[in-house]
Motif scaffolding. Structure first.
Motif, PDB file in Angstrom:
ATOM      1  N   THR A   1       0.141  51.027  -9.439  1.00 51.66           N
ATOM      2  CA  THR A   1      -0.608  51.776 -10.449  1.00 51.66           C
ATOM      3  C   THR A   1      -1.426  50.886 -11.377  1.00 51.66           C
ATOM      4  O   THR A   1      -2.210  51.409 -12.179  1.00 51.66           O
ATOM      5  CB  THR A   1       0.356  52.631 -11.295  1.00 51.66           C
ATOM      6  N   ALA A   2      -1.280  49.565 -11.293  1.00 49.70           N
ATOM      7  CA  ALA A   2      -1.994  48.662 -12.200  1.00 49.70           C
ATOM      8  C   ALA A   2      -3.493  48.696 -11.940  1.00 49.70           C
ATOM      9  O   ALA A   2      -3.940  48.628 -10.793  1.00 49.70           O
ATOM     10  CB  ALA A   2      -1.461  47.241 -12.054  1.00 49.70           C
ATOM     11  N   LEU A   3      -4.272  48.789 -13.025  1.00 50.89           N
ATOM     12  CA  LEU A   3      -5.731  48.695 -12.946  1.00 50.89           C
ATOM     13  C   LEU A   3      -6.238  47.475 -13.700  1.00 50.89           C
ATOM     14  O   LEU A   3      -7.423  47.402 -14.033  1.00 50.89           O
ATOM     15  CB  LEU A   3      -6.381  49.968 -13.505  1.00 50.89           C
ATOM     16  N   ASP A   4      -5.362  46.548 -13.973  1.00 51.80           N
ATOM     17  CA  ASP A   4      -5.719  45.268 -14.571  1.00 51.80           C
ATOM     18  C   ASP A   4      -5.296  44.182 -13.589  1.00 51.80           C
ATOM     19  O   ASP A   4      -4.145  44.169 -13.123  1.00 51.80           O
ATOM     20  CB  ASP A   4      -5.021  45.079 -15.913  1.00 51.80           C
ATOM     21  N   ILE A   5      -6.191  43.289 -13.253  1.00 52.13           N
ATOM     22  CA  ILE A   5      -5.938  42.298 -12.210  1.00 52.13           C
ATOM     23  C   ILE A   5      -4.793  41.367 -12.587  1.00 52.13           C
ATOM     24  O   ILE A   5      -3.928  41.052 -11.754  1.00 52.13           O
ATOM     25  CB  ILE A   5      -7.219  41.499 -11.914  1.00 52.13           C
ATOM     26  N   LEU A   6      -4.754  40.928 -13.843  1.00 57.96           N
ATOM     27  CA  LEU A   6      -3.672  40.040 -14.266  1.00 57.96           C
ATOM     28  C   LEU A   6      -2.348  40.772 -14.283  1.00 57.96           C
ATOM     29  O   LEU A   6      -1.311  40.215 -13.887  1.00 57.96           O
ATOM     30  CB  LEU A   6      -3.979  39.456 -15.645  1.00 57.96           C
TER      31      LEU A   6
END
Length: 541
Positions: free
Chosen positions: A139-144
């Motif tokens: 579900t992450a939409l941040d690369i880090l």
């Protein structure tokens, strides 16, 4: 559900199993049954959240739904950003649906865990932590943010492989388990380090281009994706190719793709059957998911450049895995090698860059998870009864345990993609989608269907048919607890084989949007249809 959710459902989704893992460790020592029951309730609660998300997901709505966006590390342009598309949704449901079954599968099998009064506490806590890390990765939409949890999930998985396994006094077996766990960790950590360099390189480019909200760099996946696909990502093709390879290498290790696969069979055999399924059916899907989301959407040009090479490696993996499966004498290792072949199909479908291939690859991730879970767990039940993994020591099992043998056969037939069972639909879509772009690759990949029939049916013949071999006459059929595990998996294989539409309805728009974003279109037919006949008064000339 739009772009922003009023309630942080995705946070709840991954925090519930994480908090459950912490609370499980607080149970008094010796409360094995209590802590296992608590972990099961936590996993069912997580499944409930996943099902609610599925019912509220709008198939024709925004690409990313239930979006949460909060500051995390503003100085680096990193945010706590979560979102769910159709591809991630079906993988979330796969993860949340399998974990309760895996907890039930290992409920009373004391030979499949370590020793000590708190062993059950550690085992279920590590399982829930892995589930939590996988869910936030999907579900992450941040690369880090994605990278952090992509790496963190290796730690609990390492302890599940190395710390729990068949209870034996054999020092060599314990050393083999430790080596398998270390090999798993080293391979994946090395891949992660390569990816870290690519993540840093990508951030430097975004900082130079001032893509961040404050005029600096950013890790926001959607912002970088938009810049990459609009041509505003200021980097040379050589640099973008290098960054693509950094991401792809890490995902190819995790998936795994030939020739980076060698850690998988050792780890699968060393772990408990439930932990092996957690690794092959759930954790490894993060690798193929990463290819579909990050490699394609962040590096469209590099994807087109390297797609033919990756497709060749995928075909090699398909055939290689099938051939090695045929030659195995260990039933658990045989099933592990089949997964290498199946991951080859998934990767082939992704890099065919067609709607049929991408849709088939995503559906294959789900179907592989279900079929592998069924086959590996049933084999694990059988091995725990016999005390041996050697195929040669079985024989005639269908006479003494007909339900076990029957469910094993259905699961095996699903593994070879028999029509009417779930994997057939996904494998057919992958082959059709690949043939339109790489016909030779599709033809070679299709040869694995014959090899799959060989290793599955030959395994079944040697283990289940014929006279009852000495030592097998006391084998007993599936217990009620085991039936609770196996029955939902068999039903899912039959249902998705006959009616995959509910899953495809959620996958199709996401895959089509992905290919449209990167400017890929399905190849035109090689032979154009004939022009419509001219009306000549009923006579066709």
């Amino acid at each position: 559900m739009g772009t922003v959710s009023d309630f942080p459902w995705l946070t709840v989704l991954w925090v519930v199993p994480l908090v459950g893992a912490a609370l499980a460790l607080l149970f008094p020592a010796g409360w094995r049954t209590g802590v296992r029951g608590f972990a099961l309730l936590v996993s069912l609660g997580t499944l409930g959240v996943g099902i609610w998300l599925a019912t509220q997901f709008e198939t024709g709505g925004a690409q990313y739904q239930f979006v949460e966006n909060r500051e995390w590390i503003p100085a680096f342009g990193a945010g706590y950003t979560l979102g769910l598309d159709g591809i991630a949704l079906v993988l979330v449901l796969l993860t949340a649906g399998l974990v309760p079954l895996l907890l039930i599968a290992g409920w009373q099998d004391e030979r499949e865990v370590g020793s000590g009064p708190r062993v059950a506490h550690y085992y279920v806590a590590l399982t829930l932590v892995v589930e939590s890390m996988v869910l936030i990765s999907f579900t992450a939409l941040d690369i880090l943010l994605f990278y952090v949890f992509f790496e963190v999930m290796l730690i609990p998985m390492y302890f599940l492989i190395g710390g729990f396994g068949p209870k034996t006094g054999d020092l060599a077996a314990r050393q083999q388990r430790s080596r398998a766990a270390v090999k798993f960790l080293l391979y994946n950590l090395f891949g992660g380090l390569i990816m870290l360099a690519a993540v840093i390189g990508l951030y430097v480019i975004t900082a130079r281009d001032k893509l961040g909200s404050g005029g600096g760099g950013t890790f926001d996946f959607r912002a970088v994706m938009e810049a990459a696909n609009s041509g505003h990502l200021g980097a040379t093709p050589a640099v973008l190719n290098a960054l693509f390879l950094g991401f792809m290498f890490a995902f190819a290790v995790k998936a795994p793709l030939w020739p980076l696969h060698t850690w998988l069979p050792d780890a699968a055999v060393a772990a408990t059957p439930a932990s092996a399924v957690l690794m092959m059916a759930v954790v490894d899907k993060v690798g193929t998911f990463g290819m579909l989301r990050y490699c394609l959407l962040l590096f469209p040009s590099a994807t087109s450049t390297y797609a033919p090479l990756i497709s060749v490696l995928a075909v090699i993996g398909i055939i290689y895995g099938a051939l090695l499966a045929i030659g195995q004498t260990d039933v658990m290792r045989l099933i592990a090698y089949t997964s290498i072949s199946h991951f080859g199909f998934i990767i082939l479908g992704i890099f065919a860059l067609t709607t049929q291939g991408g849709t088939g690859a995503t559906l294959y991730m789900v179907n592989h998870g279900i079929s592998t879970a069924a086959l590996f767990l049933i084999a694990g039940f059988l091995v725990s009864r016999r005390g041996s993994r050697l195929i040669a020591e079985f024989g005639g099992v269908q006479k003494v345990a007909p339900i076990l043998a029957g469910t094993f056969l259905v699961s095996g037939l699903a593994t070879l993609s028999l029509p009417g069972l779930a994997p057939f639909v996904s494998e057919f879509l992958v082959l059709i989608g690949t043939f339109t772009r790489y016909p030779v690759a599709a033809i070679f990949a299709a040869s694995a269907l014959v090899l799959a029939a060989l290793y599955v049916l030959w395994m079944y013949q040697r283990m289940m048919t014929g006279p009852v071999k000495e030592g097998n006459e006391r084998l007993y059929d599936l217990l009620p607890r085991e039936m609770v595990v196996v029955a939902p998996l068999i039903v899912a294989l039959l249902f998705l084989g006959a009616y995959p539409k509910p899953v495809l309805d959620r996958i199709d728009p996401a895959v089509a949007k992905t290919l449209t974003t990167i400017g890929q279109h399905d190849p035109a037919p090689a032979v154009q249809p004939d022009a419509a006949p001219t009306n000549t008064g009923g006579v066709h000339k």
